[in-house]
Design an enzyme around this catalytic site. Structure first.
Site: not given
Lengths: 146, 146, 146, 146, 146, 146, 146, 146, 146, 146, 146, 146
Positions: H10-11, H18, H23, H74, H77, H98, H100, H107
């Site tokens: 997601p996202n 953005r 980022y 990845n 969330a 995995e 990221h 975080r």
């Protein structure tokens, strides 16, 4: 003559006049009267007070030694949140009986734990206004033994 | 004429005169004035009070039935620690709307849980002084439906 | 002209046609109509959508920048379980107001915590369909200030 | 004629073709066939579907009232994470039986808690494909009693 | 004539003969005698029993309806571990008063939570053998009101 | 001929004669009869017993190997507190199906966790007396496969 | 001339006159005198107050800016329960030193966490009345550096 | 030729367009291109996809066996909330790494726990777009060893 | 002559005859014999008993003072759930050594905590039947020192 | 002449030479010099040491009795993780004052709990290098009283 | 020329010579050699060290600034228990990559949380000795970007 | 000849010379002598060492294979905090017996959990210096069986 101070905490001034279907129609003043009468019968002078202020309750407990022989305390909601009441009881070292009209352990989880219980000799809960009278009787027995 | 009591809790007397960079320059008194004007426009008389004392807030809530039709309550820090306020709201059974200037759930973890929310019909938070006005509007709608 | 996107999450498509005794007979479409009318009155064009799919809601939020000035989001059950919605809101950085028909904090414990609240400017809950209208009003005020 | 909807959640489409040493060689389609046959024998028409999408499962549950008399739901991993499925079941208020091929409580700790169980009339777990048939039989008994 | 069953749990058979410096020299049998006398004075026939077996206590509670009007229960250690006693009290639905010689909330943390309290009308703790007598008095008042 | 032992735990002896409005009027003995009949139809001899004593249940489980081929166990309240029952099941290594009349996961939080589930092949809950019959059917299927 | 406000919370009015075996015979007034003398020596005017009321302490803190340069605060029991005191300190943004006569972290677990510590520049605990003097000295050094 | 499927959750479709200050300006498509190039250099054909839908990601993973030799995932969330992704990885039993962009453990606390990690052979996090390339390199080494 | 009572809890009657691959072929009776022989060699008369009933174990412990000088207790599963055994040991105040065949801390998490340990002078675990003999030796040393 | 040992734990050797913007430019050696001077003025000989090794700190504390009259200990990160330091302080039973440059309770949650505090007479934190001097002054007062 | 310090924590000296079936036959020295070679190829001089002492690792990290440009750290067991390593990394503010041979999140629960992760730029885990090489490559990329 | 390494952790060097009223007057060296004598009698050569350094204990355990047949380990405070010791024991795979002079489970809550227990064959605690001798005896029996 034994002297006893009976203190009641937040919102108990509303007793009897609000939600009589649940809490009955007996007011706190009527309980106080019955308590004074029971005290007289058992050889005790009982003084009663109610406050919504934690500070006022601490003031009264702090001033109790030398005046009263024991305490009855219905801390109401403060039972579960006020460490200051617990410290006040520890500081004055007078025997105190915890009182509740209802049975808090049968209600919401956050009413299960009493912060003041460890500073009290005993507890009476669940008998409505009668809880005060049974607590007085228990306190008198305790005072006579010690 | 509907009558509404608006109560604000600890440290809100400092609003506007301290840290204007963060909280803006509007004082609590100015919010109260806007709230009374909005009330008048919506057909409600709004009385406003602030106190740093949990006991005073309980006194006011306990005396509200028969005088007011509903409540607005910004419990501030007491929102997260005062079971007595929750009990007071439950006891008087008046519709109450929880108000917050900021969004407490976006702040420290111990501000996530509101002890008084389960005794309120609704909540408005995060709109600064506007939160009070939106809460009043929501309360008025609620009172008119019931 | 300000443009606002109003998103509603899982099971809200059932509103009004199921359990009218509890949730009332107003359907989500009727709320949407009232919201569009209120928006028009306040100078906003409001587009409304509902989906049971977390992914669709993320798609819509992700595509919002440049098209909409702000968001209303009733995440329903996803409020408490979807970190993806929180990330979507953080990523697009549009002002969003959290909306709930009921007061989730007065319900089951697992409805107490909102994962999306920290990404929202404010919250309105507990006023039924009115929550959407109050949230729109709050969002408009927020947009005009910033 | 009673109509039953049987829904299976994420990854169950892989049944029988993957890891036959563990899960056996029976596919979900074969379980569906046996379920339809058992239904026919018991006087029920059973419709079966599988999806990896929480949203699709909510869509199907939301559309069930008026079409089906009861539900069988093997939420798979969503059993432990989807509040939306729980809400969907609560909203449609159809009797639902929770089904699991294995015994989740004998597996990892995070499989111990079922979010959807409180919205179900009962549960059958641990009997492989037979769990579906026993659940159907239990649902039929429940429907005939009520 | 009101009939009351008084049950005491594990290790209370040791009362008075062990550690008299702490628990006093009064045996459980002597408390039982005082309780029967108090019962006679208050118009109640009190039968008393003690067992170290959770099963025996459940047997006695399960057989109580139709024979007794109310219960006194000092669950001792089982107070904190026996869900079966709680279920037994719920199942027979006789009024029961929880009794403790000491004040368990002033002792180890694992004695703070009573599993049986939510199935009891009230509690008396901390007054030694007197707790039983005050509990009987409270139970009698409760029985006469209902 | 397959032999099955069906054990029921604390307070289930009260079934049917107490609170028929909730639990129905079927007694445990009637369930046992139906179970024996169902067993006969399925080719199994079913022996049934109930006890309020954890120790008796452990005695019975410990003596089961060589006599019975499988177990049905409704641990009632002990389901959530008895590690000894879990150990007994592990020690004898007979297939056991966990049975519940109601759906414990839809009740109080402390009924959510079953200590004995990890030692069972499966579970049937929520179908009243029918739970026993479905569990027997599930056990028979399991025994025939292995 | 630097001006310092020293506030002490619930039950500290009892200092010296109660339990002198534990807390010594020095009264709070005597500590205040020593503190004023130490202040004079260090170039500070120290004003001292005690209250059992959280509200009074908040009132005093809220009124401090413009009058005092820094604060000493012995919150006593409120240290562990009052978010309102924390908010008051944050709001006025005056440097504050947390003071304790004893070492709360060596006492009961619920005295381990200080809610007000994160709003203080430093802490002095465990030195009896001397804690106040060391705290004053620390505060003076802090004020001179900034 | 080794075939690798790279999935992003997601996202991540918002990457690069953005908040480029945080980022960076590299889009997901540009990362995909670099990844395909790196794959070609290392002897692998890499197919890349992104979806906001947990269900789509499960569909893709479920269909991977027989087509791909390994996975890069990845989960964004969903890493912290999706048991379904974990189950999908377990079911297909393909080696998965995995990935990221940032270091989730640096975080918010709820990003500390990865639900999918126990189903992965390894993890690469914190290197921005480079994380994908290092993960591919690690996966290739793993595939060549086994 | 020193007299020692050795008690073993639930399911230990199955030792040696079940799962010999894991627990060995030594029965509890054979351990008892070795223990009695070891006791004779060390100058102690050892009496041994086993029960699946918490109540029976409490009965035996309660009756031990005046008859035995010390206790060996393998509480088995009750080690982790029985507060009544802990209270029994506290009440009789005889030195007791906790015994385990295996090392419970190397097993499931719920076997990590021993409720009875705080009432024991020491513990021996992990040596199979030898644990009993080492515990006896430790108890004898303890008794001779005190 | 009173002799005091001042110990500082991991990473404090970096003080003053790293991140002077945060921790200032004063090195640990300069603090030690000021501390020795202050000690001389107060009648104490102060020896100072720093180590990154928990074992070295334990060695020094274990060797302190007979040589030093009291301790100052800034455990740094070990404050929150080292039970061995706590045990060392308990074992030597010398008065120790806990010192911190910053206010750990205002930092990350895992810095809130001090494992060594319960073995210390008092604590001074938050005053930078001055914390050491105030702690020495507090220790001297403590040593002169006892 | 970039200079990199690679540190490995407790028990990694045993690599390759113990349990080769699990961890392979590659020794830590062989990994170091490969790492130095890879470094040379990438333009970095890599110095490698191992220690079982938290203090030695802190000493090395504290002395790194001005000598090395970045760090690789396999904290082994200290990853989960050493706040001192975290503080050391924060204090020197050099970029550090966390390395693990295995995937700690797929192991025991207490290996899920890394105390040092929040002070690292990234992490590589699960690729055996290759983890070190990938981490070096990631660190080099990071150093070249900043 | 069997060779055994006995390791003792932090602060045990103080044994016998500090607080003899509590821990007795026996020094660790005297325990070591008795242990070597007992070893000789049982056919074992016992080497003993103590260190306050976790790193030294890991060094010794890591070097033990090929030299010693088994280990005795009194980890003292490190028992509850050192995952590195646990890993060291797991890595060398020598049989180890955990030893404690006192009964840690009867002390503070944070001494209840042993991190190293799951890597040990057994445990002996509570018998003072005798615990070492019983542990040696248990280890010898274990070594002879395997």
């Amino acid at each position: 003559m034994i002297r006893v101070l009976c203190l009641s905490g937040p919102n108990l001034q509303l007793l009897g006049t609000r939600e009589p279907g649940i809490y009955g129609t007996e007011t706190l003043e009527q309980i106080h009267e019955r308590l004074r009468a029971e005290g007289a019968a058992l050889g005790a002078e009982v003084e009663c007070a109610q406050s919504n202020h934690e500070g006022v309750l601490c003031d009264r407990i702090g001033a109790a030694p030398g005046v009263y022989n024991g305490l009855l305390l219905n801390g109401a909601a403060l039972t579960h949140t006020s460490l200051a009441l617990y410290d006040a009881l520890r500081a004055v070292a007078l025997p105190c009986v915890e009182v509740h009209l209802s049975n808090p352990e049968a209600r919401e989880p956050y009413r299960r734990a009493s912060l003041i219980a460890p500073a009290c000799v005993g507890k009476v809960s669940g008998f409505g206004g009668e809880s005060y009278l049974l607590a007085l009787r228990g306190l008198m027995g305790h005072l006579r033994k010690t």
